[in-house]
Design a protein around this motif. Structure first.
Motif, PDB file in Angstrom:
ATOM      1  N   LYS A  78      -5.103   2.053  10.033  1.00  0.00           N
ATOM      2  CA  LYS A  78      -4.622   2.784   8.870  1.00  0.00           C
ATOM      3  C   LYS A  78      -3.234   2.299   8.455  1.00  0.00           C
ATOM      4  N   ARG A  79      -3.045   2.021   7.171  1.00  0.00           N
ATOM      5  CA  ARG A  79      -1.745   1.604   6.621  1.00  0.00           C
ATOM      6  C   ARG A  79      -1.125   0.486   7.473  1.00  0.00           C
ATOM      7  N   GLN A  80      -1.962  -0.396   7.975  1.00  0.00           N
ATOM      8  CA  GLN A  80      -1.470  -1.320   8.994  1.00  0.00           C
ATOM      9  C   GLN A  80      -0.353  -2.231   8.500  1.00  0.00           C
ATOM     10  N   VAL A  81      -0.550  -2.844   7.336  1.00  0.00           N
ATOM     11  CA  VAL A  81       0.460  -3.807   6.877  1.00  0.00           C
ATOM     12  C   VAL A  81       1.778  -3.072   6.603  1.00  0.00           C
ATOM     13  N   LYS A  82       1.671  -1.925   5.958  1.00  0.00           N
ATOM     14  CA  LYS A  82       2.902  -1.173   5.655  1.00  0.00           C
ATOM     15  C   LYS A  82       3.621  -0.805   6.949  1.00  0.00           C
ATOM     16  N   ARG A  83       2.867  -0.367   7.932  1.00  0.00           N
ATOM     17  CA  ARG A  83       3.500   0.032   9.198  1.00  0.00           C
ATOM     18  C   ARG A  83       4.091  -1.172   9.929  1.00  0.00           C
ATOM     19  N   THR A  85      -6.258 -10.952   3.768  1.00  0.00           N
ATOM     20  CA  THR A  85      -4.970 -11.513   3.358  1.00  0.00           C
ATOM     21  C   THR A  85      -4.371 -10.669   2.235  1.00  0.00           C
ATOM     22  N   TYR A  86      -3.084 -10.388   2.373  1.00  0.00           N
ATOM     23  CA  TYR A  86      -2.375  -9.524   1.422  1.00  0.00           C
ATOM     24  C   TYR A  86      -1.115 -10.222   0.915  1.00  0.00           C
ATOM     25  N   TYR A  87      -0.807  -9.998  -0.349  1.00  0.00           N
ATOM     26  CA  TYR A  87       0.525 -10.318  -0.867  1.00  0.00           C
ATOM     27  C   TYR A  87       1.309  -9.015  -0.862  1.00  0.00           C
ATOM     28  N   SER A 133       4.932  -3.109  -2.899  1.00  0.00           N
ATOM     29  CA  SER A 133       3.583  -3.222  -3.460  1.00  0.00           C
ATOM     30  C   SER A 133       2.759  -4.111  -2.553  1.00  0.00           C
ATOM     31  N   LEU A 134       1.460  -3.842  -2.570  1.00  0.00           N
ATOM     32  CA  LEU A 134       0.560  -4.561  -1.658  1.00  0.00           C
ATOM     33  C   LEU A 134      -0.743  -4.858  -2.398  1.00  0.00           C
ATOM     34  N   LYS A 135      -1.154  -6.110  -2.318  1.00  0.00           N
ATOM     35  CA  LYS A 135      -2.382  -6.518  -3.005  1.00  0.00           C
ATOM     36  C   LYS A 135      -3.230  -7.364  -2.062  1.00  0.00           C
ATOM     37  N   ARG A 193     -11.188  -0.019   3.291  1.00  0.00           N
ATOM     38  CA  ARG A 193     -10.365   0.779   2.373  1.00  0.00           C
ATOM     39  C   ARG A 193      -9.073   0.049   2.023  1.00  0.00           C
ATOM     40  N   LEU A 194      -8.567   0.472   0.879  1.00  0.00           N
ATOM     41  CA  LEU A 194      -7.205   0.111   0.472  1.00  0.00           C
ATOM     42  C   LEU A 194      -6.525   1.433   0.172  1.00  0.00           C
ATOM     43  N   ASP A 195      -5.238   1.538   0.469  1.00  0.00           N
ATOM     44  CA  ASP A 195      -4.520   2.785   0.180  1.00  0.00           C
ATOM     45  C   ASP A 195      -4.552   3.079  -1.314  1.00  0.00           C
ATOM     46  N   LEU A 196      -4.297   4.342  -1.647  1.00  0.00           N
ATOM     47  CA  LEU A 196      -4.275   4.772  -3.055  1.00  0.00           C
ATOM     48  C   LEU A 196      -3.353   3.888  -3.894  1.00  0.00           C
ATOM     49  N   ASP A 197      -2.201   3.531  -3.324  1.00  0.00           N
ATOM     50  CA  ASP A 197      -1.228   2.751  -4.102  1.00  0.00           C
ATOM     51  C   ASP A 197      -1.345   1.244  -3.853  1.00  0.00           C
ATOM     52  N   SER A 198      -2.424   0.811  -3.190  1.00  0.00           N
ATOM     53  CA  SER A 198      -2.639  -0.628  -2.993  1.00  0.00           C
ATOM     54  C   SER A 198      -3.600  -1.151  -4.045  1.00  0.00           C
ATOM     55  N   GLU A 199      -3.534  -2.476  -4.250  1.00  0.00           N
ATOM     56  CA  GLU A 199      -4.417  -3.095  -5.242  1.00  0.00           C
ATOM     57  C   GLU A 199      -5.225  -4.187  -4.577  1.00  0.00           C
TER      58      GLU A 199
HETATM   59  N1  URA Z   1      -2.531  -2.278   4.923  1.00  0.00           N
HETATM   60  C1  URA Z   1      -1.882  -1.262   4.324  1.00  0.00           C
HETATM   61  O1  URA Z   1      -0.841  -0.828   4.792  1.00  0.00           O
HETATM   62  N2  URA Z   1      -2.424  -0.739   3.219  1.00  0.00           N
HETATM   63  C2  URA Z   1      -3.575  -1.178   2.658  1.00  0.00           C
HETATM   64  O2  URA Z   1      -4.015  -0.648   1.629  1.00  0.00           O
HETATM   65  C3  URA Z   1      -4.218  -2.252   3.279  1.00  0.00           C
HETATM   66  C4  URA Z   1      -3.679  -2.795   4.417  1.00  0.00           C
END
Ligand code: URA
Length: 236
Positions: free
Chosen positions: A185-190, A133-135, A201-203, A102-108
């Motif tokens: 869940k929401r790992q990168v944001k957290r 990998t995310y930008y 923003s997260l892609k 999954r990607l969050d609703l506001d992720s691309e």
């Molecule tokens: N990590 C996040 O926080 N959001 C995502 O959509 C993917 C990875």
């Protein structure tokens, strides 16, 4: 939702509905690795079905689609609140495709859609260590010591994260490239919040061997033969 196991087998061309029922009752069919004999068992998108140890594939074979998800779309097959899902962006009417992970609703960014439950399992099962990998763009730059925390593992509310690869992509420190192999869940944001900033923003640009490349937001394409080979798809 879902389809009775014998109906599913028949729709894949294994045998008639009646014969498929007998095949199930003979204990020759597994669903996600477990033998099923109960004919009321349902196959859901993402399930891996095998007959005599070999994956059962839809007539015409499995399909593999890479989508560059725009913001505002859910990575699910349906939504009980009627919101837009990624399914409306791809053309896969005759296939039971589902988004892998999954990607969050506001992720691309990069999302794989397929009807190959085996591959989905291999990519998403915890312990498989598939890099993602995310930008990310940040509200404020992180201090060097907090970047270091991301690199060695940082404490979230539930547990420590595994070490991440983190690179600054702009001298301002406001754009990072971050690679993780967990999928909480929401790992990168957290992680970014725990390190003292906020994700604006997260892609996702890569998952395992797959790279988003020049695919534009909202566009999709089938995986190439080489990409499928790299993912270890052998039973198409
Ligand atoms: N990590 C996040 O926080 N959001 C995502 O959509 C993917 C990875």
């Amino acid at each position: 939702m879902g389809e009775r196991i014998a109906k599913y087998l028949a729709s894949c061309g294994v045998a008639s509905r009646r014969k498929s029922e007998a095949i199930v009752e003979d204990g020759r069919v597994t669903l996600n690795g477990l033998t099923v004999v109960d004919l009321s068992t349902k196959v859901m998108p993402g399930d891996a079905v095998s007959l005599d140890g070999k994956p059962v594939k839809p007539k015409g074979g499995f399909i593999y689609i890479m989508l560059n998800k725009p913001r505002g779309y859910l990575t699910s097959v349906t939504d009980d609140r009627g919101r837009d899902t990624v399914m409306s962006l791809v053309d896969a009417k005759d296939h039971r495709v589902f988004p892998v992970g999954r990607l969050d609703l506001d992720s691309e960014g990069l999302i794989l859609l397929t009807d190959d439950g085996d591959l989905a399992y291999r990519l998403m099962h915890p312990g498989k260590n598939v890099d993602k990998t995310y930008y990310v763009s940040l509200s404020n730059p992180l201090k060097e010591e907090n970047l270091h925390l991301l690199r060695i593992g940082i404490m979230l509310e539930d547990a420590m994260t595994a070490p991440a690869q983190v690179e600054l992509m702009h001298p301002s420190g406001l754009i990072l490239r971050i690679t993780i192999h967990e999928g909480r869940k929401r790992q990168v944001k957290r992680m970014i919040e725990a390190a003292g900033s906020k994700v604006l923003s997260l892609k996702r640009v890569a998952m395992g061997t797959l790279k988003l490349g020049g695919l534009k937001t909202g566009e999709w394409r089938y995986l190439t033969e080489e990409e499928k080979r790299e993912l270890g798809v052998t039973h198409e």
